[in-house]
Design a protein around this motif. Sequence first.
Motif, PDB file in Angstrom:
ATOM      1  N   LEU A  57      -4.622   4.350  -1.728  1.00 15.96           N
ATOM      2  CA  LEU A  57      -5.929   4.789  -1.210  1.00 15.96           C
ATOM      3  C   LEU A  57      -6.285   6.156  -1.765  1.00 15.96           C
ATOM      4  O   LEU A  57      -7.445   6.533  -1.831  1.00 15.96           O
ATOM      5  N   SER A  58      -5.243   6.925  -2.114  1.00 14.01           N
ATOM      6  CA  SER A  58      -5.418   8.324  -2.539  1.00 14.01           C
ATOM      7  C   SER A  58      -4.024   8.847  -2.860  1.00 14.01           C
ATOM      8  O   SER A  58      -3.035   8.314  -2.354  1.00 14.01           O
ATOM      9  N   ALA A  71      -3.759   4.807   7.845  1.00 13.09           N
ATOM     10  CA  ALA A  71      -3.735   3.949   6.650  1.00 13.09           C
ATOM     11  C   ALA A  71      -4.113   2.510   7.045  1.00 13.09           C
ATOM     12  O   ALA A  71      -4.837   1.830   6.317  1.00 13.09           O
ATOM     13  N   MET A  90      -2.969  11.433  -1.661  1.00 12.54           N
ATOM     14  CA  MET A  90      -2.556  12.076  -0.397  1.00 12.54           C
ATOM     15  C   MET A  90      -1.853  11.063   0.500  1.00 12.54           C
ATOM     16  O   MET A  90      -2.095   9.864   0.400  1.00 12.54           O
ATOM     17  N   PHE A 150      -1.345   9.502   4.178  1.00 10.30           N
ATOM     18  CA  PHE A 150      -1.986   9.381   5.489  1.00 10.30           C
ATOM     19  C   PHE A 150      -0.962   8.906   6.512  1.00 10.30           C
ATOM     20  O   PHE A 150      -0.012   8.199   6.165  1.00 10.30           O
ATOM     21  N   TRP A 198       0.868  -1.196   0.000  1.00 12.08           N
ATOM     22  CA  TRP A 198       0.000   0.000   0.000  1.00 12.08           C
ATOM     23  C   TRP A 198       0.890   1.227   0.000  1.00 12.08           C
ATOM     24  O   TRP A 198       1.733   1.402   0.893  1.00 12.08           O
ATOM     25  N   ASP A 199       0.710   2.077  -1.026  1.00 10.29           N
ATOM     26  CA  ASP A 199       1.579   3.242  -1.194  1.00 10.29           C
ATOM     27  C   ASP A 199       0.783   4.303  -1.963  1.00 10.29           C
ATOM     28  O   ASP A 199       0.060   3.957  -2.914  1.00 10.29           O
ATOM     29  N   SER A 200       0.979   5.568  -1.594  1.00 11.18           N
ATOM     30  CA  SER A 200       0.170   6.624  -2.237  1.00 11.18           C
ATOM     31  C   SER A 200       0.440   6.721  -3.742  1.00 11.18           C
ATOM     32  O   SER A 200      -0.384   7.266  -4.483  1.00 11.18           O
ATOM     33  N   GLY A 239       7.802   5.157   4.980  1.00 11.40           N
ATOM     34  CA  GLY A 239       7.238   4.466   3.819  1.00 11.40           C
ATOM     35  C   GLY A 239       7.837   3.085   3.624  1.00 11.40           C
ATOM     36  O   GLY A 239       8.235   2.419   4.586  1.00 11.40           O
ATOM     37  N   HIS A 245       0.568   6.414   9.182  1.00  8.56           N
ATOM     38  CA  HIS A 245       0.495   4.950   9.040  1.00  8.56           C
ATOM     39  C   HIS A 245      -0.638   4.331   9.864  1.00  8.56           C
ATOM     40  O   HIS A 245      -1.269   3.391   9.420  1.00  8.56           O
ATOM     41  N   ILE A 285       1.789  -2.334   4.991  1.00  5.61           N
ATOM     42  CA  ILE A 285       1.628  -0.893   5.247  1.00  5.61           C
ATOM     43  C   ILE A 285       2.899  -0.431   5.943  1.00  5.61           C
ATOM     44  O   ILE A 285       3.296  -1.007   6.969  1.00  5.61           O
ATOM     45  N   GLY A 286       3.535   0.561   5.367  1.00  6.94           N
ATOM     46  CA  GLY A 286       4.854   0.977   5.837  1.00  6.94           C
ATOM     47  C   GLY A 286       4.814   1.811   7.117  1.00  6.94           C
ATOM     48  O   GLY A 286       3.754   2.114   7.668  1.00  6.94           O
ATOM     49  N   GLY A 287       5.995   2.173   7.558  1.00 11.15           N
ATOM     50  CA  GLY A 287       6.156   3.021   8.740  1.00 11.15           C
ATOM     51  C   GLY A 287       6.279   4.488   8.316  1.00 11.15           C
ATOM     52  O   GLY A 287       5.957   4.853   7.181  1.00 11.15           O
TER      53      GLY A 287
HETATM   54  C1  LIG Z   1       3.246   7.992   6.778  1.00  7.36           C
HETATM   55  S1  LIG Z   1       3.070   6.980   5.392  1.00  7.36           S
HETATM   56  C2  LIG Z   1       4.683   7.027   4.666  1.00  7.36           C
HETATM   57  C3  LIG Z   1       5.029   8.323   4.069  1.00  7.36           C
HETATM   58  C4  LIG Z   1       6.294   8.266   3.243  1.00  7.36           C
HETATM   59  N1  LIG Z   1       6.871   9.588   3.202  1.00  7.36           N
HETATM   60  C5  LIG Z   1       6.017   7.805   1.815  1.00  7.36           C
HETATM   61  O1  LIG Z   1       6.067   8.635   0.932  1.00  7.36           O
HETATM   62  O2  LIG Z   1       5.730   6.623   1.592  1.00  7.36           O
HETATM   63  C6  LIG Z   1       3.072   5.375   6.100  1.00  7.36           C
HETATM   64  C7  LIG Z   1       2.436   4.279   5.284  1.00  7.36           C
HETATM   65  O3  LIG Z   1       1.023   4.458   5.223  1.00  7.36           O
HETATM   66  C8  LIG Z   1       0.530   3.930   3.994  1.00  7.36           C
HETATM   67  N2  LIG Z   1      -0.132   5.030   3.275  1.00  7.36           N
HETATM   68  C9  LIG Z   1      -0.194   6.333   3.614  1.00  7.36           C
HETATM   69  N3  LIG Z   1      -0.907   7.023   2.715  1.00  7.36           N
HETATM   70  C10 LIG Z   1      -1.330   6.124   1.783  1.00  7.36           C
HETATM   71  C11 LIG Z   1      -2.121   6.201   0.600  1.00  7.36           C
HETATM   72  N4  LIG Z   1      -2.632   7.351   0.176  1.00  7.36           N
HETATM   73  N5  LIG Z   1      -2.354   5.068  -0.095  1.00  7.36           N
HETATM   74  C12 LIG Z   1      -1.850   3.878   0.315  1.00  7.36           C
HETATM   75  N6  LIG Z   1      -1.085   3.739   1.421  1.00  7.36           N
HETATM   76  C13 LIG Z   1      -0.835   4.839   2.148  1.00  7.36           C
HETATM   77  C14 LIG Z   1       1.728   3.397   3.209  1.00  7.36           C
HETATM   78  O4  LIG Z   1       1.854   2.005   3.408  1.00  7.36           O
HETATM   79  C15 LIG Z   1       2.882   4.163   3.844  1.00  7.36           C
HETATM   80  O5  LIG Z   1       4.101   3.450   3.706  1.00  7.36           O
END
Ligand SMILES: C[S@@+](CC[C@H](N)C(=O)[O-])C[C@H]1O[C@@H](n2cnc3c(N)ncnc32)[C@H](O)[C@@H]1O
Length: 156
Positions: A124-125, A134, A127, A129, A73-75, A109, A131, A104-106
Amino acid sequence: MKLNFIFVGKTGHRDMGRLIKFYADRLARFTRIEIKTVREEKITSSKTPELILQAEGKRILDATDPSDVLVVWDSSGEMMSSVEYAEVLGAWERQGIKRVSMVIGGPLGIGSEVKKAAQKIFSLSPMTFPHDLARVIVLEQTYRAFSIIRGIPYHK
Ligand SMILES: C[S@@+](CC[C@H](N)C(=O)[O-])C[C@H]1O[C@@H](n2cnc3c(N)ncnc32)[C@H](O)[C@@H]1O
Protein backbone atom coordinates in the motif's frame (compact mmCIF):
# COMPACT_ATOMS: atom_id res chain seq x y z
CA MET A 1 -14.32 -15.04 -8.36
CA LYS A 2 -14.27 -15.37 -4.59
CA LEU A 3 -12.01 -13.26 -2.38
CA ASN A 4 -10.74 -15.00 0.74
CA PHE A 5 -9.28 -12.46 3.16
CA ILE A 6 -7.02 -13.98 5.82
CA PHE A 7 -6.27 -11.84 8.87
CA VAL A 8 -3.86 -12.78 11.66
CA GLY A 9 -5.34 -12.04 15.09
CA LYS A 10 -8.43 -10.18 16.19
CA THR A 11 -9.19 -6.61 15.19
CA GLY A 12 -8.19 -4.65 18.29
CA HIS A 13 -9.84 -1.31 17.64
CA ARG A 14 -13.67 -1.22 17.64
CA ASP A 15 -13.89 1.62 15.12
CA MET A 16 -11.60 -0.26 12.72
CA GLY A 17 -13.85 -3.31 13.14
CA ARG A 18 -16.82 -1.16 12.05
CA LEU A 19 -14.94 0.12 9.00
CA ILE A 20 -13.86 -3.42 8.06
CA LYS A 21 -17.54 -4.46 8.10
CA PHE A 22 -18.56 -1.31 6.20
CA TYR A 23 -16.21 -2.00 3.27
CA ALA A 24 -16.64 -5.79 3.38
CA ASP A 25 -20.45 -5.34 3.05
CA ARG A 26 -20.00 -3.01 0.08
CA LEU A 27 -17.46 -5.28 -1.59
CA ALA A 28 -19.84 -8.23 -1.17
CA ARG A 29 -22.26 -6.48 -3.59
CA PHE A 30 -19.69 -6.99 -6.35
CA THR A 31 -18.16 -10.39 -5.64
CA ARG A 32 -18.27 -13.25 -3.14
CA ILE A 33 -16.06 -12.67 -0.14
CA GLU A 34 -15.01 -14.52 2.98
CA ILE A 35 -12.96 -13.25 5.92
CA LYS A 36 -11.00 -15.78 7.96
CA THR A 37 -9.16 -14.78 11.12
CA VAL A 38 -6.31 -17.10 12.09
CA ARG A 39 -4.93 -17.16 15.61
CA GLU A 40 -2.09 -14.79 16.43
CA GLU A 41 0.79 -16.62 18.17
CA LYS A 42 1.47 -15.35 21.70
CA ILE A 43 4.76 -13.46 21.97
CA THR A 44 6.85 -14.92 24.80
CA SER A 45 10.54 -14.68 25.68
CA SER A 46 11.06 -18.35 24.72
CA LYS A 47 9.90 -17.86 21.11
CA THR A 48 11.93 -16.09 18.45
CA PRO A 49 10.05 -13.90 15.92
CA GLU A 50 10.90 -16.54 13.27
CA LEU A 51 9.17 -19.28 15.32
CA ILE A 52 6.12 -17.08 15.82
CA LEU A 53 5.90 -16.28 12.09
CA GLN A 54 6.35 -19.99 11.26
CA ALA A 55 3.42 -20.96 13.49
CA GLU A 56 1.21 -18.20 12.09
CA GLY A 57 2.38 -19.05 8.56
CA LYS A 58 1.16 -22.63 8.92
CA ARG A 59 -2.28 -21.36 10.01
CA ILE A 60 -2.37 -18.93 7.07
CA LEU A 61 -1.47 -21.63 4.52
CA ASP A 62 -4.03 -24.00 6.10
CA ALA A 63 -6.67 -21.32 5.41
CA THR A 64 -5.80 -21.35 1.68
CA ASP A 65 -6.09 -23.92 -1.08
CA PRO A 66 -3.18 -24.74 -3.45
CA SER A 67 -5.42 -23.70 -6.36
CA ASP A 68 -5.89 -20.15 -4.95
CA VAL A 69 -4.03 -17.16 -6.29
CA LEU A 70 -2.19 -16.15 -3.10
CA VAL A 71 -1.62 -12.44 -2.49
CA VAL A 72 0.42 -11.19 0.45
CA TRP A 73 0.10 -7.56 1.55
CA ASP A 74 3.47 -6.26 2.75
CA SER A 75 5.10 -2.82 2.76
CA SER A 76 8.04 -4.23 0.75
CA GLY A 77 5.80 -5.42 -2.11
CA GLU A 78 4.82 -4.07 -5.49
CA MET A 79 3.06 -0.68 -5.41
CA MET A 80 0.38 0.27 -7.90
CA SER A 81 -2.41 2.75 -8.50
CA SER A 82 -6.04 1.88 -7.73
CA VAL A 83 -6.70 1.57 -11.48
CA GLU A 84 -3.73 -0.82 -11.90
CA TYR A 85 -5.02 -2.89 -8.96
CA ALA A 86 -8.45 -3.02 -10.66
CA GLU A 87 -6.76 -4.19 -13.88
CA VAL A 88 -5.03 -7.06 -12.02
CA LEU A 89 -8.26 -8.19 -10.31
CA GLY A 90 -10.28 -7.73 -13.52
CA ALA A 91 -7.80 -9.88 -15.47
CA TRP A 92 -7.99 -12.65 -12.84
CA GLU A 93 -11.79 -12.54 -13.00
CA ARG A 94 -11.78 -12.77 -16.82
CA GLN A 95 -9.30 -15.68 -16.67
CA GLY A 96 -11.81 -17.56 -14.53
CA ILE A 97 -9.68 -17.65 -11.37
CA LYS A 98 -11.96 -19.27 -8.76
CA ARG A 99 -10.48 -17.83 -5.58
CA VAL A 100 -7.93 -15.23 -4.54
CA SER A 101 -6.59 -15.46 -0.99
CA MET A 102 -5.35 -12.13 0.39
CA VAL A 103 -3.21 -12.22 3.51
CA ILE A 104 -2.73 -9.37 5.99
CA GLY A 105 -0.27 -10.21 8.72
CA GLY A 106 -0.27 -9.64 12.46
CA PRO A 107 1.99 -7.36 14.55
CA LEU A 108 5.17 -9.16 13.41
CA GLY A 109 4.20 -9.28 9.75
CA ILE A 110 4.28 -12.33 7.48
CA GLY A 111 6.91 -15.07 7.47
CA SER A 112 9.09 -16.20 4.58
CA GLU A 113 7.18 -19.48 3.91
CA VAL A 114 3.97 -17.56 3.13
CA LYS A 115 5.82 -14.96 1.07
CA LYS A 116 7.53 -17.74 -0.92
CA ALA A 117 4.16 -19.39 -1.60
CA ALA A 118 2.58 -16.11 -2.80
CA GLN A 119 2.04 -15.36 -6.49
CA LYS A 120 1.97 -11.63 -5.70
CA ILE A 121 3.23 -9.38 -2.91
CA PHE A 122 1.42 -6.04 -2.97
CA SER A 123 2.25 -2.89 -1.01
CA LEU A 124 0.00 0.00 0.00
CA SER A 125 2.99 2.24 0.73
CA PRO A 126 6.61 1.88 1.94
CA MET A 127 5.26 3.01 5.33
CA THR A 128 4.11 0.42 7.88
CA PHE A 129 0.47 0.60 9.00
CA PRO A 130 -1.05 -1.09 12.04
CA HIS A 131 -2.68 -4.36 10.96
CA ASP A 132 -6.21 -3.11 11.77
CA LEU A 133 -5.75 -0.10 9.52
CA ALA A 134 -4.12 -2.18 6.75
CA ARG A 135 -7.27 -4.40 6.78
CA VAL A 136 -9.51 -1.35 6.30
CA ILE A 137 -7.37 0.09 3.48
CA VAL A 138 -7.06 -3.23 1.61
CA LEU A 139 -10.84 -3.74 1.81
CA GLU A 140 -11.53 -0.15 0.70
CA GLN A 141 -9.07 -0.42 -2.21
CA THR A 142 -10.56 -3.77 -3.24
CA TYR A 143 -14.07 -2.23 -3.13
CA ARG A 144 -12.73 0.71 -5.19
CA ALA A 145 -11.13 -1.72 -7.67
CA PHE A 146 -14.43 -3.58 -8.16
CA SER A 147 -16.34 -0.31 -8.57
CA ILE A 148 -13.87 0.50 -11.40
CA ILE A 149 -14.26 -3.00 -12.92
CA ARG A 150 -18.09 -2.80 -12.77
CA GLY A 151 -18.23 0.84 -13.96
CA ILE A 152 -19.87 2.15 -10.76
CA PRO A 153 -19.11 5.87 -10.13
CA TYR A 154 -17.21 5.63 -6.82
CA HIS A 155 -13.62 6.14 -8.03
CA LYS A 156 -12.92 9.74 -9.05
C1 LIG B 1 1.92 -4.00 11.77
S1 LIG B 1 2.16 -4.61 10.17
C2 LIG B 1 3.56 -5.67 10.36
C3 LIG B 1 4.82 -4.95 10.61
C4 LIG B 1 6.03 -5.85 10.52
N1 LIG B 1 7.08 -5.28 11.32
C5 LIG B 1 6.53 -5.99 9.08
O1 LIG B 1 7.55 -5.41 8.78
O2 LIG B 1 5.88 -6.65 8.27
C6 LIG B 1 0.87 -5.79 10.03
C7 LIG B 1 0.44 -6.15 8.63
O3 LIG B 1 -0.24 -5.05 8.02
C8 LIG B 1 -0.03 -5.09 6.61
N2 LIG B 1 0.63 -3.82 6.23
C9 LIG B 1 1.07 -2.83 7.03
N3 LIG B 1 1.59 -1.84 6.30
C10 LIG B 1 1.46 -2.19 5.00
C11 LIG B 1 1.79 -1.59 3.75
N4 LIG B 1 2.37 -0.39 3.69
N5 LIG B 1 1.49 -2.25 2.61
C12 LIG B 1 0.89 -3.47 2.64
N6 LIG B 1 0.56 -4.10 3.79
C13 LIG B 1 0.83 -3.47 4.95
C14 LIG B 1 0.87 -6.29 6.31
O4 LIG B 1 0.08 -7.39 5.92
C15 LIG B 1 1.54 -6.52 7.66
O5 LIG B 1 1.94 -7.87 7.80
